[in-house]
Design a protein around this motif. Structure first.
Motif, PDB file in Angstrom:
ATOM      1  N   SER A  34      41.889  45.376  28.740  1.00  6.74           N
ATOM      2  CA  SER A  34      42.933  44.798  29.578  1.00  6.74           C
ATOM      3  C   SER A  34      43.321  43.431  29.057  1.00  6.74           C
ATOM      4  O   SER A  34      42.495  42.523  28.972  1.00  6.74           O
ATOM      5  CB  SER A  34      42.538  44.748  31.049  1.00  6.74           C
ATOM      6  OG  SER A  34      41.194  44.480  31.179  1.00  6.74           O
ATOM      7  N   LEU A 121      46.308  44.830  40.844  1.00  5.18           N
ATOM      8  CA  LEU A 121      45.093  44.379  40.144  1.00  5.18           C
ATOM      9  C   LEU A 121      43.857  44.964  40.813  1.00  5.18           C
ATOM     10  O   LEU A 121      42.917  45.410  40.151  1.00  5.18           O
ATOM     11  CB  LEU A 121      45.010  42.846  40.160  1.00  5.18           C
ATOM     12  CG  LEU A 121      46.087  42.121  39.367  1.00  5.18           C
ATOM     13  CD1 LEU A 121      46.045  40.623  39.662  1.00  5.18           C
ATOM     14  CD2 LEU A 121      45.897  42.348  37.871  1.00  5.18           C
ATOM     15  N   HIS A 124      43.420  48.516  39.731  1.00  4.18           N
ATOM     16  CA  HIS A 124      42.912  48.697  38.368  1.00  4.18           C
ATOM     17  C   HIS A 124      41.465  48.238  38.233  1.00  4.18           C
ATOM     18  O   HIS A 124      40.676  48.858  37.522  1.00  4.18           O
ATOM     19  CB  HIS A 124      43.782  47.946  37.361  1.00  4.18           C
ATOM     20  CG  HIS A 124      43.305  48.131  35.952  1.00  4.18           C
ATOM     21  ND1 HIS A 124      43.553  49.293  35.239  1.00  4.18           N
ATOM     22  CD2 HIS A 124      42.557  47.346  35.129  1.00  4.18           C
ATOM     23  CE1 HIS A 124      42.985  49.199  34.045  1.00  4.18           C
ATOM     24  NE2 HIS A 124      42.380  48.026  33.945  1.00  4.18           N
ATOM     25  N   PHE A 125      41.134  47.137  38.877  1.00  4.46           N
ATOM     26  CA  PHE A 125      39.789  46.571  38.705  1.00  4.46           C
ATOM     27  C   PHE A 125      38.840  46.984  39.841  1.00  4.46           C
ATOM     28  O   PHE A 125      37.837  46.322  40.069  1.00  4.46           O
ATOM     29  CB  PHE A 125      39.859  45.048  38.583  1.00  4.46           C
ATOM     30  CG  PHE A 125      40.473  44.589  37.282  1.00  4.46           C
ATOM     31  CD1 PHE A 125      39.704  44.448  36.137  1.00  4.46           C
ATOM     32  CD2 PHE A 125      41.834  44.316  37.187  1.00  4.46           C
ATOM     33  CE1 PHE A 125      40.264  44.034  34.932  1.00  4.46           C
ATOM     34  CE2 PHE A 125      42.407  43.902  35.986  1.00  4.46           C
ATOM     35  CZ  PHE A 125      41.621  43.762  34.858  1.00  4.46           C
ATOM     36  N   ARG A 128      37.333  44.569  42.445  1.00  8.16           N
ATOM     37  CA  ARG A 128      36.616  43.363  42.011  1.00  8.16           C
ATOM     38  C   ARG A 128      37.601  42.382  41.376  1.00  8.16           C
ATOM     39  O   ARG A 128      38.637  42.802  40.858  1.00  8.16           O
ATOM     40  CB  ARG A 128      35.532  43.739  40.991  1.00  8.16           C
ATOM     41  CG  ARG A 128      34.327  44.414  41.634  1.00  8.16           C
ATOM     42  CD  ARG A 128      33.230  44.617  40.607  1.00  8.16           C
ATOM     43  NE  ARG A 128      33.642  45.568  39.576  1.00  8.16           N
ATOM     44  CZ  ARG A 128      33.558  46.880  39.687  1.00  8.16           C
ATOM     45  NH1 ARG A 128      33.080  47.416  40.792  1.00  8.16           N
ATOM     46  NH2 ARG A 128      33.941  47.676  38.705  1.00  8.16           N
ATOM     47  N   PRO A 130      39.668  40.576  38.830  1.00  9.74           N
ATOM     48  CA  PRO A 130      39.985  41.006  37.476  1.00  9.74           C
ATOM     49  C   PRO A 130      39.225  40.198  36.431  1.00  9.74           C
ATOM     50  O   PRO A 130      39.178  38.965  36.513  1.00  9.74           O
ATOM     51  CB  PRO A 130      41.477  40.719  37.339  1.00  9.74           C
ATOM     52  CG  PRO A 130      41.986  40.536  38.711  1.00  9.74           C
ATOM     53  CD  PRO A 130      40.844  40.166  39.585  1.00  9.74           C
ATOM     54  N   ARG A 131      38.608  40.909  35.497  1.00 11.44           N
ATOM     55  CA  ARG A 131      38.012  40.226  34.342  1.00 11.44           C
ATOM     56  C   ARG A 131      38.762  40.757  33.124  1.00 11.44           C
ATOM     57  O   ARG A 131      38.415  41.798  32.555  1.00 11.44           O
ATOM     58  CB  ARG A 131      36.522  40.549  34.244  1.00 11.44           C
ATOM     59  CG  ARG A 131      35.838  39.931  33.028  1.00 11.44           C
ATOM     60  CD  ARG A 131      34.335  39.878  33.240  1.00 11.44           C
ATOM     61  NE  ARG A 131      33.572  39.639  32.022  1.00 11.44           N
ATOM     62  CZ  ARG A 131      33.390  38.446  31.460  1.00 11.44           C
ATOM     63  NH1 ARG A 131      33.944  37.368  31.975  1.00 11.44           N
ATOM     64  NH2 ARG A 131      32.646  38.336  30.372  1.00 11.44           N
ATOM     65  N   PHE A 132      39.821  40.042  32.740  1.00 13.76           N
ATOM     66  CA  PHE A 132      40.609  40.484  31.583  1.00 13.76           C
ATOM     67  C   PHE A 132      39.774  40.323  30.319  1.00 13.76           C
ATOM     68  O   PHE A 132      38.979  39.393  30.194  1.00 13.76           O
ATOM     69  CB  PHE A 132      41.892  39.657  31.468  1.00 13.76           C
ATOM     70  CG  PHE A 132      42.830  39.835  32.633  1.00 13.76           C
ATOM     71  CD1 PHE A 132      43.532  41.016  32.805  1.00 13.76           C
ATOM     72  CD2 PHE A 132      42.992  38.828  33.569  1.00 13.76           C
ATOM     73  CE1 PHE A 132      44.382  41.203  33.892  1.00 13.76           C
ATOM     74  CE2 PHE A 132      43.836  38.999  34.660  1.00 13.76           C
ATOM     75  CZ  PHE A 132      44.534  40.187  34.821  1.00 13.76           C
ATOM     76  N   ASP A 133      39.981  41.247  29.392  1.00 15.69           N
ATOM     77  CA  ASP A 133      39.294  41.119  28.105  1.00 15.69           C
ATOM     78  C   ASP A 133      39.903  39.985  27.292  1.00 15.69           C
ATOM     79  O   ASP A 133      39.204  39.315  26.540  1.00 15.69           O
ATOM     80  CB  ASP A 133      39.388  42.440  27.335  1.00 15.69           C
ATOM     81  CG  ASP A 133      38.651  43.543  28.067  1.00 15.69           C
ATOM     82  OD1 ASP A 133      37.429  43.369  28.289  1.00 15.69           O
ATOM     83  OD2 ASP A 133      39.282  44.547  28.456  1.00 15.69           O
ATOM     84  N   TRP A 161      44.107  35.816  44.214  1.00 20.03           N
ATOM     85  CA  TRP A 161      44.183  36.116  42.779  1.00 20.03           C
ATOM     86  C   TRP A 161      45.574  35.794  42.236  1.00 20.03           C
ATOM     87  O   TRP A 161      45.741  35.480  41.075  1.00 20.03           O
ATOM     88  CB  TRP A 161      43.909  37.605  42.542  1.00 20.03           C
ATOM     89  CG  TRP A 161      42.589  38.079  43.007  1.00 20.03           C
ATOM     90  CD1 TRP A 161      41.583  37.334  43.548  1.00 20.03           C
ATOM     91  CD2 TRP A 161      42.118  39.425  42.972  1.00 20.03           C
ATOM     92  NE1 TRP A 161      40.521  38.129  43.853  1.00 20.03           N
ATOM     93  CE2 TRP A 161      40.821  39.427  43.513  1.00 20.03           C
ATOM     94  CE3 TRP A 161      42.675  40.637  42.542  1.00 20.03           C
ATOM     95  CZ2 TRP A 161      40.056  40.576  43.625  1.00 20.03           C
ATOM     96  CZ3 TRP A 161      41.933  41.790  42.656  1.00 20.03           C
ATOM     97  CH2 TRP A 161      40.628  41.769  43.198  1.00 20.03           C
ATOM     98  N   GLN A 184      38.058  34.113  35.050  1.00 19.86           N
ATOM     99  CA  GLN A 184      37.093  35.226  35.005  1.00 19.86           C
ATOM    100  C   GLN A 184      37.149  35.945  33.656  1.00 19.86           C
ATOM    101  O   GLN A 184      36.303  36.787  33.367  1.00 19.86           O
ATOM    102  CB  GLN A 184      37.414  36.275  36.091  1.00 19.86           C
ATOM    103  CG  GLN A 184      37.305  35.768  37.511  1.00 19.86           C
ATOM    104  CD  GLN A 184      35.905  35.281  37.813  1.00 19.86           C
ATOM    105  OE1 GLN A 184      34.924  35.953  37.502  1.00 19.86           O
ATOM    106  NE2 GLN A 184      35.815  34.089  38.375  1.00 19.86           N
TER     107      GLN A 184
END
Ligand code: 6PG
Length: 236
Positions: A34, A121, A124-125, A128, A130-133, A161, A184
């Motif tokens: 992501s 978001l 998709h997460f 939780r 979001p912890r984007f890559d 968020w 995050q």
């Protein structure tokens, strides 16, 4: 970590390579990568390079999930829209399904756009934060990043968020991810180019003014500053 490149072109190549490298590393391991991207002029060339050979063919596009750090509340087809810029430079030219692109909703009240994006978001997460890559950010001349503008309430947001923002100067409603969410991410890279950014870059990296970009400090991730020589010219 600060990396200085000769010019905008080599900076753009480095940013595009970072995207490709992270996608290649994360997709086989986790199934999906992501990435959260920004608008503005600076990253356009990096996006174009991702859509061209050789990088285009070295990215596992099937696993890439695209999100946006912020958006202007204009129709998605509007010239000023970040998703429009990203589509033209990149997204329309690579094998991504529409379902892999999470444009920020821009119709209706700003509050409602923000909560609809937050719901996307959350979906998709899996509820939780979001912890984007990877998050790619720009730096504005006033020290803003994403749509975190100086003096706006979104800067103090600790719970949400996504926040609505009114940009006084441009008289523009916008929606932005908040600093705690951006923080995050596993990796955040600022891309900064040009001599007109030299003074603000120096202030963000070496000064002590409370500029919005200084709120970005990943809690369990890495912060990269990819800048060109012109932008870096005032740094110690
Ligand atoms: C946007 C961006 C914004 C941008 C900076 C820098 O929506 O425009 O997300 O935060 O990154 O304003 O923009 P430039 O790259 O055009 O200088």
């Amino acid at each position: 970590m600060l990396k200085i490149y000769d010019d905008h072109e080599t900076l753009s190549r480095a940013a595009a390579e970072l995207f490709a490298q992270e996608a290649r590393r994360v997709v086989p391991a986790a199934g999906s990568f992501s990435v959260c991207i920004s608008g503005g002029e600076t990253p356009r060339r990096a996006y174009q390079l991702l859509a061209e050979k050789p990088l285009r063919s070295h990215i596992p596009w099937h696993g890439v999930q695209v999100f946006f750090a912020d958006e202007r509340l204009v129709p998605h087809a509007d010239e000023r829209s970040n998703v429009q810029m990203a589509r033209r430079a990149l997204l329309d030219h690579v094998p991504l399904a529409e379902s892999q692109i999470r444009a920020i909703p821009t119709e209706g009240e700003p509050e409602r756009c923000a909560s609809r994006y937050e719901a996307m978001l959350m979906d998709h997460f899996a509820g939780r934060p979001p912890r984007f890559d990877l998050v790619l950010l720009g730096l504005g001349g006033d020290g803003h990043t994403a749509s975190l503008f100086p003096g706006t309430p979104a800067l103090d947001e600790a719970e949400r968020w996504v926040a609505p923002v009114y940009q006084e100067g441009a008289k523009m409603n916008r929606v932005t991810l908040t600093a705690p969410i951006l923080n995050q991410a596993a990796k955040v890279a600022f891309i900064v180019s040009g001599s007109e950014k030299a003074a603000v870059l120096k202030e963000v990296l070496e000064g002590d003014a409370q500029l919005p970009a200084r709120l970005i400090a990943p809690v369990r991730g890495e912060l990269l500053w990819l800048v060109d020589r012109e932008a870096a010219r005032l740094l110690e």
